[in-house]
Design an enzyme around this catalytic site. Sequence first.
Site, PDB file in Angstrom:
ATOM      1  N   PRO A   1      43.504  42.165  39.092  1.00 49.79           N
ATOM      2  CA  PRO A   1      44.698  41.373  39.400  1.00 49.79           C
ATOM      3  C   PRO A   1      44.785  41.064  40.886  1.00 49.79           C
ATOM      4  O   PRO A   1      44.529  41.920  41.724  1.00 49.79           O
ATOM      5  CB  PRO A   1      45.849  42.283  38.949  1.00 49.79           C
ATOM      6  N   CYS A   2      45.120  39.825  41.190  1.00 52.23           N
ATOM      7  CA  CYS A   2      45.267  39.396  42.594  1.00 52.23           C
ATOM      8  C   CYS A   2      46.607  38.671  42.738  1.00 52.23           C
ATOM      9  O   CYS A   2      46.652  37.453  42.965  1.00 52.23           O
ATOM     10  CB  CYS A   2      44.106  38.485  43.007  1.00 52.23           C
TER      11      CYS A   2
END
Length: 855
Positions: free
Chosen positions: A478-479
């Site tokens: 996840p970013c």
Amino acid sequence: MTNSKRKSSASAKNTDPASSSVSEKKAKRVKEETEEELSNTDAVESPAVNGDASVRSSGRKPVKKVEAVVKDEEESRFVGEPVAADEARQKWPHRYLGKNKTVTIPEAKGSVPPKEYIQAKRHFTEALVDGRVLFKLGDDGYVQAGEGEDYYICRIVEMFEGVDGEPYFCAQWFYRAKDTVIQACSNFIDDKRIFLSEIKDDNPLDCLIEKLKIVRVPLDVDVATKRAMLANGDYYYDMSYLVPFSTYQNLPPDNEADGNESDSTISSESDSNVAVTKVSKTKENKKPVMRMLDLYSGCGAMSTGLCLGANMADVNLVTRWAVDLNKYACESLKLNHPETEARNESAEDFLLLLKEWEKLCQSFSLVGGGDPITVEKNETENAEDDEEEEDDDDGQDEEVFEVEKVLSICYGDPKEMKKRGLYLKIRWKNYGPEEDTWEPIDGLGDCQDKIKQFVVDGFNSKILPLPGDVDVICGGPPCQGISGFNRFRNKDNPLDDEKNKQLVVYMDIVEYLKPRFCLMENVVDIVKFAKGFLGRYALGRLVSMNYQARIGLMTAGSYGLPQFRMRMFMWGARPNEKLPQYPLPTHNVVTRGVSPVEFESNTVVHDDVKGAVLEKELFLGDAISDLPPVTNDEERDEIPYKEAPKTEFQKFISLKKKDMPGFVGEDSSDHLLYDHRPYKLNEDDYQRVCQIPKKKGANFRDLKGVRVRDDNRVEWDPNVERVYLPSGKPLVPDYAMSFVEGRSLKPFGRLWWDEIVPTVVTRAEPHNQAILHPLQDRVLTIRENARLQGFPDYYKLLGPIKERYMQVGNAVAVPVARALGYSLAMSCKGAATEGPVYTLPKKFPNLEAVAVEEN
């Protein structure tokens, strides 16, 4: 895309004055160098301390012989006898096609523009440049660049006199890391490392500057070994860099790399394919099961699709381990994949655990290295023991807890005492499971035998992977730091944002475990935000680890879903593997959304879209029209099907497990319809939804009191009194009127049967998105969303309703993962075709339909 720098290129558009200007600049430069050397010869002769800055930036060595430089204004010319005419025509037929200066030849691929070739009078094998430097065919050298730029680096693959009488050479270009798509993240790459490209073009002979010594080295050795092999050379190379799909891959065999035989590109790997096939088959015989680790697994959509696709191609890929921070997602994955060790923990803690696990295995001599384990009681415990002995002397007995069995292991703070470390889960003798506790390993010094038994059993059953145990790592770190919903995005230093640090962790795990293959998925913003810094970072990390790598952008709808949803997929492969390809679209869906300009050519599409034979696009009705009606307050997790499937998609998605192509197992049971229940709207929203017309394009604009202006913005109708719900709240909420400055059609929007959904969302709330069922007064159910993501109907989810929506919305579209899994299997078997993309079998994945048609 960062293409090769060819400012000295001599194409049909180059004029003689342009060539002359290059020579004039060069003469001026050499004159300045000569004057500098004459005024300070000692400075040139003495070695630079820690590397002279000018030498380091260009890589060019200082010229020590002034006399040679003075002769620079002499003409560059060919020397020696020309190549025999028949031999030249055989080796370079494209140079002898006419008497005009250039001839245009169409490229093999229809989408690639025709290329112009300067026509030759004769070929040579040697040239004297500036009257001082002798170049031979196949030599490497510096080429004049623009002012202030590093010299370009090339290999000379042709020397010829043009029909215009001018001397030319054809250069095959090398790239520095900073000149490839990695750009600003080239700090991961050794500055002596360069990459051989497939780009070749013609240049005036006097653009050559200096000879270089460039050494080809093996890819799968460390930097120190490569530097040692370089010896006193200038650069080394171990990979090819190909612009299409930003590909870094194995070099072609030596006899192809020099490019002397013809103008064919170096992307052909027919010979190396044979070697890869032999390696892969040997591995397959020794290890019939390929083990996969799914990082940031969610409920397991990506690994599910990869396994189904790989198994369709007779490669037994199994998700052996999975890691996710969401406990409900882990429960869903474990329910559907009982063979998987699903770990509910952070990826950082998982990596720390892996390192501690390796130490434990070493300490018990299960793997090489390490020292024998010594777990001692701490001083506090020893003091307590002394007190217990004194108490015993007084005749007051206390209960002694004895370890019966070690159950599990983790790294972190499972007791929530702000004391992080390695913990073991203990079953106490004469106590039941409800009394199990996590205990720090350094406090279990008196149960060495129990710990050893746990580690030996865990090592044999592979409860955790050691370096070399994992064949494939997949995952989408996840970013959130690049999300468009994040108003505080750090554009200058994206990796300084904690919300983007999982990308670093993912790469650290790949570096530690060294899988044969890795596949990273992410939103397209990873190659858009901050000039694509995070995408370049990931690619740079893989290349620095000696992984082959490439980037592709794939749209879910192009693989048989009624959803546009574009995502980035980055392949990585060890040097002795075949780098997997991207499967070309199977369905006729136009890609929506804007691809980042620099990565536009990374979009996986057919070169000739009109000529490609594709299945018809799918719409919402094709996916969900057979599902039974449910109400807003449906609470059952399992209900029976009421109608037979109406479309090919519905027949396929509702198959039993044992009938699903690629499923490996014994499950032949029928299944009910799981998770076909919607998020229950509150009474106000339900009242609003009930008043949205059941027609295509209906939304809050159809409610009483709303007027649409000519500029497509909404406003309150002054002629209509505002309507209120029984609760006293307005029928049309203010946020709907102001959303996207009154231009949005999404609030309380109905989907329609003949539409393709933009993207399945994680939150089932209709306030700012069109997610209402075409004919029923509710949002789409969990199962309807799951079908839009390609989950088989037998895939059951666990957790609260909102959590299940999130699991589906965060998932990788299963059909996309299935197609990539098939591609992975082709690479493992050495059966992959050439190039970055390939065509899937007809009717994939429903190959039985093909057999029926043919019969």
